[in-house]
Each structure stands twice: as structure tokens, then as C-alpha cells.
Design a protein around this motif. Sequence first.
Motif, short mmCIF file in Angstrom:
data_model
loop_
_atom_site.label_atom_id
_atom_site.label_comp_id
_atom_site.label_asym_id
_atom_site.label_seq_id
_atom_site.Cartn_x
_atom_site.Cartn_y
_atom_site.Cartn_z
N PRO A 1 43.23 28.03 47.88
CA PRO A 1 42.87 26.77 48.54
C PRO A 1 43.41 25.54 47.82
O PRO A 1 43.68 24.51 48.46
N PHE A 2 43.60 25.65 46.52
CA PHE A 2 44.06 24.50 45.76
C PHE A 2 45.56 24.25 45.92
O PHE A 2 46.09 23.29 45.37
N TYR B 1 33.70 23.02 59.12
CA TYR B 1 34.44 24.26 58.99
C TYR B 1 34.61 24.58 57.52
O TYR B 1 34.27 23.75 56.65
N LYS B 2 35.09 25.79 57.24
CA LYS B 2 35.40 26.09 55.85
C LYS B 2 36.59 25.23 55.46
O LYS B 2 37.63 25.23 56.12
N GLY B 3 36.42 24.50 54.37
CA GLY B 3 37.48 23.58 53.99
C GLY B 3 37.38 23.17 52.55
O GLY B 3 36.56 23.69 51.78
N ILE B 4 38.22 22.23 52.19
CA ILE B 4 38.22 21.72 50.83
C ILE B 4 38.12 20.20 50.91
O ILE B 4 38.78 19.55 51.72
N ALA C 1 24.40 14.19 47.30
CA ALA C 1 25.85 14.10 47.49
C ALA C 1 26.49 15.32 46.82
O ALA C 1 27.01 15.23 45.71
N ASN C 2 26.40 16.45 47.51
CA ASN C 2 26.95 17.70 46.98
C ASN C 2 28.42 17.81 47.40
O ASN C 2 28.81 18.70 48.14
N MET C 3 29.21 16.85 46.92
CA MET C 3 30.61 16.80 47.32
C MET C 3 31.45 16.20 46.20
O MET C 3 31.14 15.13 45.68
N LYS C 4 32.49 16.94 45.86
CA LYS C 4 33.43 16.50 44.83
C LYS C 4 34.85 16.80 45.32
O LYS C 4 35.08 17.77 46.05
N SER C 5 35.80 16.01 44.89
CA SER C 5 37.19 16.25 45.26
C SER C 5 37.63 17.61 44.74
O SER C 5 37.39 17.95 43.58
N GLY C 6 38.24 18.43 45.62
CA GLY C 6 38.68 19.76 45.22
C GLY C 6 37.64 20.83 45.45
O GLY C 6 37.88 22.01 45.20
N GLN C 7 36.45 20.45 45.94
CA GLN C 7 35.37 21.41 46.16
C GLN C 7 35.57 22.14 47.49
O GLN C 7 35.83 21.52 48.52
N VAL C 8 35.43 23.47 47.46
CA VAL C 8 35.52 24.27 48.68
C VAL C 8 34.13 24.36 49.29
O VAL C 8 33.15 24.67 48.60
N LEU D 1 32.19 9.11 54.33
CA LEU D 1 31.60 9.71 53.14
C LEU D 1 32.57 10.67 52.44
O LEU D 1 32.61 10.71 51.22
N ALA D 2 33.31 11.45 53.22
CA ALA D 2 34.23 12.42 52.60
C ALA D 2 35.32 12.81 53.58
O ALA D 2 35.13 12.76 54.80
N GLU D 3 36.47 13.19 53.03
CA GLU D 3 37.58 13.71 53.84
C GLU D 3 37.71 15.19 53.55
O GLU D 3 37.90 15.60 52.40
N VAL D 4 37.60 16.01 54.60
CA VAL D 4 37.61 17.46 54.45
C VAL D 4 38.81 18.05 55.20
O VAL D 4 39.01 17.76 56.38
N HIS D 5 39.58 18.89 54.49
CA HIS D 5 40.74 19.57 55.09
C HIS D 5 40.37 21.02 55.37
O HIS D 5 39.88 21.72 54.47
N SER D 6 40.60 21.46 56.58
CA SER D 6 40.25 22.83 56.97
C SER D 6 41.10 23.85 56.23
O SER D 6 42.31 23.68 56.07
N LEU D 7 40.46 24.94 55.82
CA LEU D 7 41.16 26.08 55.23
C LEU D 7 41.32 27.20 56.25
O LEU D 7 41.87 28.25 55.93
#
Length: 341
Positions: A257-258, A169-172, A82-89, A190-196
Motif C-alpha cells: 500500500p505504501f 473503502y479500504k484505503g490509505i 481523530a484516529n487518522m494519520k498520514s500513511g495509515q491504512v 478532515l482527511a484525504e483517503v486513497h482507495s486501495l
Amino acid sequence: MRNSLTKVIPLSIAIAASAGFFFTADHNSYAEPAVQENVNYQWISLAPELVSQTSHSKFTGRILSQHVRVLSLPADGILTLANMKSGQVVEAGSIIAKLESSLEQAQVDKAQAELTLKQADYKAKQTLKKKRVSSELQVLQAHRDLKLAESNLTLAKRQLTERQLVAPYKGIIQTTYASEGDYIAKQERLAEVHSLEEVSIELPIANSMINTINLQDAIQVEVDSQTVGARFSHWKPVSSQKFSKIAVLKFTEEFDPFWLGMPVKVQITNQNKSKYLHLGVSSNSVLPGKVANLRFPDLPDKQGVFPYIKTKDGWLIKWNEAVGIPKSVEVQVIPSAEGGN
């Protein structure tokens, strides 16, 4: 909205046209104010300066991604990565989560080995056919076996891929819903990702302001104590009695991105195409009051009625550059002590 001039000339009152003060450059056709008895009118000769008026409109908006996806997997199992954390690009195509997949990996390895054998067999059968040792039927059978092995490998790889969560896509990553060691059901989020890659500023514009701004002019965005440029992209409809439309802006400079999701202050600077003659008085002079008449010594044929705007150090007259710029303007005024402002 607050108005200023390119020469930094502050405006202190509204256009005097609303109060009925108009004048012309023609001596015989200017609009005289009401006759006042016992008033000492005086003439002041001033050197005009051509200036432009600008306006600054400020709004509040928010930075949003145009693409938001909640990611899940079509398979079930134990989450081993689980290589995913909130705020991770995350970069497009990067693996951010995996289910336990030792069996699927073994199937891929087996299918790959089988494909290697079938490739060698097909090549050998083709060579023997040229030597008239193998028949055409044997070559065709070896070719069918090769295609089947390729299909089996493709299937095995797809089953393995279905157990890996890949960034689209590239996102956060804004939100995560699982951790390593959790059992994950099919299609469980599993995760919500917002596109950058598609980020914009959404700016609600009130009905009263929709016709007062020009979004093609300079736009500055203030966010997180920094100021960056932006440009107008398009209008977005909104169902609201308070707001008419939402202006969608795009950054013209690199953004953090932040900043995604953060509120922003937006200033739109509109350069008014209208030109004005600024008639300024000396700082040592007492600012005169109401304008009674104007004379243009070097433009005797100039005619027209003009409203004026009172400033802290003189007046502004809306002016058409095509008629020329007067070297001097004679202003007949009612002194402030008698005529007031």
C-alpha cells in the motif's frame, strides 16, 4: 528499446535490407551485390538454429489510486476522536474520527427505550384483542405509536452517525487536516483517503512508441527495489503533444500500500512472432563480412528474398517455419579483411 533473442543472440547492426543486402534460396535468382574485382569469395557451411526475437521496452510511470476522496462531516462540533494519520491504512466502514456527541447518544438511548416500550404495548394490545378486551382501534393506535418510535430511533441514529467519520473503502490516508480538540465546521475537510481497492499504474506512452509495443505481452514493474507482474487494463486519453495515450496497468501480484504515488520503472517484453535462422560461426573463426549468396542443399525449391541481420557471431535470416528447417546452409561471403562489415 533494446533487442535480444530467446537464445541470447545480441544484435550489433540494423537490418541489412536498409543497406541493400538481399539474397534468396534459389541459385538462379538471388540478388547479387555489386561486382567487385579482385575479391576472393568463399563458401562457409553452417548449421542453422531457429530462434525468436524479443524486444524490451522500458517506460516510467506512477502508481495511482482510481478513487480519491476528501472526507468531511455534515455536522459541526469538537473533534473528540481523530484516529487518522498520514500513511495509515484503514478498512472500509471503520470509524476514523468523531465529533462530541453525548447529546446525540442520549437521544439514541432514549429512542431505543421508547421503542422497546411501544413494541411491548403493541404485542399486549394484540393479545387483548384476541380475548376481546382491546378494540381494533386500540390495536391500530398501538401500531402507529410503534412505527413512530421506530422512526424516532432511525432519526436519532442518523444524527449520531453524522458526527462519525467512516472510511468509505479500504484505503490509505494520504493527508489529514484536523486533530483531536479542534472545532470542526460543517463540511470542513478532515482527511484525504486513497482507495486501495482500485489501484493502477499509469504509463504515458510517447507518440513515437505507440505502435512499437504489444501490451498483451509480459509486463514487469520495478518499484522500491522489487519487481512484480502487471497486466494491461485500458487506454486513457491525454491532451499532450508529447504523449499519445496513457496505458493503465493493473497489478497481477500483491502490492505494498505504501507504493501508492511512487514512480515506477516498467519493462514490456514483446515476443516477436517472426522466426529467424541463426547462422553462427565458431568462436575460433574470424567473423566473415558481407553475404554474397546462400545455398540450401536440402531445400532446393525454396525461393524468396531475405534481409539478414549481422550479429557478433554470424547472421540472422527471417524465416517461415512452414517451408521446413534446413539442416545446413552454405553461405558465400566476402571475407572481412576484404569486404569489411
